[in-house]
Scaffold this motif. Structure first.
Motif, PDB file in Angstrom:
ATOM      1  N   ARG A  56       0.857  -1.192   0.000  1.00 26.07           N
ATOM      2  CA  ARG A  56       0.000   0.000   0.000  1.00 26.07           C
ATOM      3  C   ARG A  56       0.887   1.234   0.000  1.00 26.07           C
ATOM      4  NH1 ARG A  56      -2.391  -0.321   5.142  1.00 26.07           N
ATOM      5  NH2 ARG A  56      -3.342   1.687   4.675  1.00 26.07           N
ATOM      6  N   PHE A  57       0.482   2.256  -0.747  1.00 26.50           N
ATOM      7  CA  PHE A  57       1.254   3.489  -0.811  1.00 26.50           C
ATOM      8  C   PHE A  57       0.353   4.630  -1.263  1.00 26.50           C
ATOM      9  CE2 PHE A  57       1.908   0.883  -4.543  1.00 26.50           C
ATOM     10  CZ  PHE A  57       1.642   1.725  -5.603  1.00 26.50           C
ATOM     11  N   ALA A  58       0.768   5.846  -0.893  1.00 22.90           N
ATOM     12  CA  ALA A  58       0.004   7.041  -1.242  1.00 22.90           C
ATOM     13  C   ALA A  58       0.343   7.478  -2.660  1.00 22.90           C
ATOM     14  CB  ALA A  58       0.322   8.165  -0.261  1.00 22.90           C
ATOM     15  N   ARG A  59      -0.643   8.078  -3.318  1.00 24.24           N
ATOM     16  CA  ARG A  59      -0.450   8.610  -4.668  1.00 24.24           C
ATOM     17  C   ARG A  59      -0.843  10.082  -4.685  1.00 24.24           C
ATOM     18  NH1 ARG A  59      -2.837  10.340  -9.521  1.00 24.24           N
ATOM     19  NH2 ARG A  59      -1.958   9.408 -11.375  1.00 24.24           N
ATOM     20  N   HIS A  60       0.031  10.894  -5.215  1.00 23.82           N
ATOM     21  CA  HIS A  60      -0.320  12.268  -5.558  1.00 23.82           C
ATOM     22  C   HIS A  60       0.584  12.699  -6.688  1.00 23.82           C
ATOM     23  CE1 HIS A  60      -1.679  16.305  -5.607  1.00 23.82           C
ATOM     24  NE2 HIS A  60      -0.457  16.748  -5.468  1.00 23.82           N
ATOM     25  N   PRO A  78      -9.613   6.875  -3.813  1.00 22.30           N
ATOM     26  CA  PRO A  78      -9.348   8.306  -3.923  1.00 22.30           C
ATOM     27  C   PRO A  78      -9.588   9.002  -2.587  1.00 22.30           C
ATOM     28  CG  PRO A  78     -10.930   7.576  -5.595  1.00 22.30           C
ATOM     29  CD  PRO A  78     -10.746   6.450  -4.628  1.00 22.30           C
ATOM     30  N   THR A  79      -8.844  10.045  -2.329  1.00 22.19           N
ATOM     31  CA  THR A  79      -9.083  10.840  -1.137  1.00 22.19           C
ATOM     32  C   THR A  79     -10.548  11.271  -1.156  1.00 22.19           C
ATOM     33  OG1 THR A  79      -6.794  11.604  -1.189  1.00 22.19           O
ATOM     34  CG2 THR A  79      -8.356  12.916   0.136  1.00 22.19           C
ATOM     35  N   ASP A  80     -11.257  11.037  -0.073  1.00 23.92           N
ATOM     36  CA  ASP A  80     -12.681  11.376   0.032  1.00 23.92           C
ATOM     37  C   ASP A  80     -13.527  10.659  -1.021  1.00 23.92           C
ATOM     38  OD1 ASP A  80     -12.123  13.149   2.155  1.00 23.92           O
ATOM     39  OD2 ASP A  80     -11.678  14.763   0.750  1.00 23.92           O
ATOM     40  N   GLY A 100      -4.794   9.742  -3.273  1.00 21.43           N
ATOM     41  CA  GLY A 100      -5.448   8.598  -2.669  1.00 21.43           C
ATOM     42  C   GLY A 100      -4.446   7.530  -2.307  1.00 21.43           C
ATOM     43  N   GLU A 101      -4.962   6.315  -2.156  1.00 18.41           N
ATOM     44  CA  GLU A 101      -4.135   5.197  -1.715  1.00 18.41           C
ATOM     45  C   GLU A 101      -4.252   4.014  -2.667  1.00 18.41           C
ATOM     46  OE1 GLU A 101      -4.584   1.940   1.728  1.00 18.41           O
ATOM     47  OE2 GLU A 101      -4.502   4.012   2.462  1.00 18.41           O
TER      48      GLU A 101
END
Length: 122
Positions: A56-60, A78-80, A100-101
């Motif tokens: 798992r990892f964050a994406r931006h 996605p975030t929110d 998001g993640e």
């Protein structure tokens, strides 16, 4: 002009290590590998093959992105937003600035096109 052909991309060997996820959410962190393709005439767009081991990892990214999943499966939340599952055969379109993640369940491989970030007018 040369045309680049990557035969049987879903199982192509020889991807180059790109190191661990920059924003890992699991240990050990997911490991990335890939091939960047220099596509004449693509302007500031970038394209290639990318692979991630499970994790798992964050994406931006500031870039809009088009991807086609060649192998594996994952969930992107996605975030929110609500979790969305992707698997081999899916084509996905990310708007610019999507955060998001990623949760890669089985090694994920994709073809991607990252759109150039438009210059900000002064």
């Amino acid at each position: 002009m040369n045309i680049t052909i990557l035969p049987q991309t879903a199982t192509l060997q020889g991807l180059e290590s790109q190191g661990p996820a920059a924003r890992p959410l699991t240990q050990p962190p997911a490991q990335f590998s890939g091939i960047d393709i220099d596509l004449v005439g693509a302007g500031g767009n970038a394209t290639g093959i990318w692979e991630s081991t499970p994790g798992r990892f964050a994406r931006h990214l500031p870039n809009a992105e088009v991807m086609h999943i060649l192998a594996g499966s994952c969930t992107f939340t996605p975030t929110d937003g609500s979790p969305q599952d992707f698997r081999a055969g899916d084509t996905v379109f990310f708007p610019a600035h999507t955060t998001g993640e990623w949760h890669v369940h089985e090694t994920l491989r994709k073809v991607y096109v990252l759109m150039a970030v438009p210059a900000v007018a002064a």
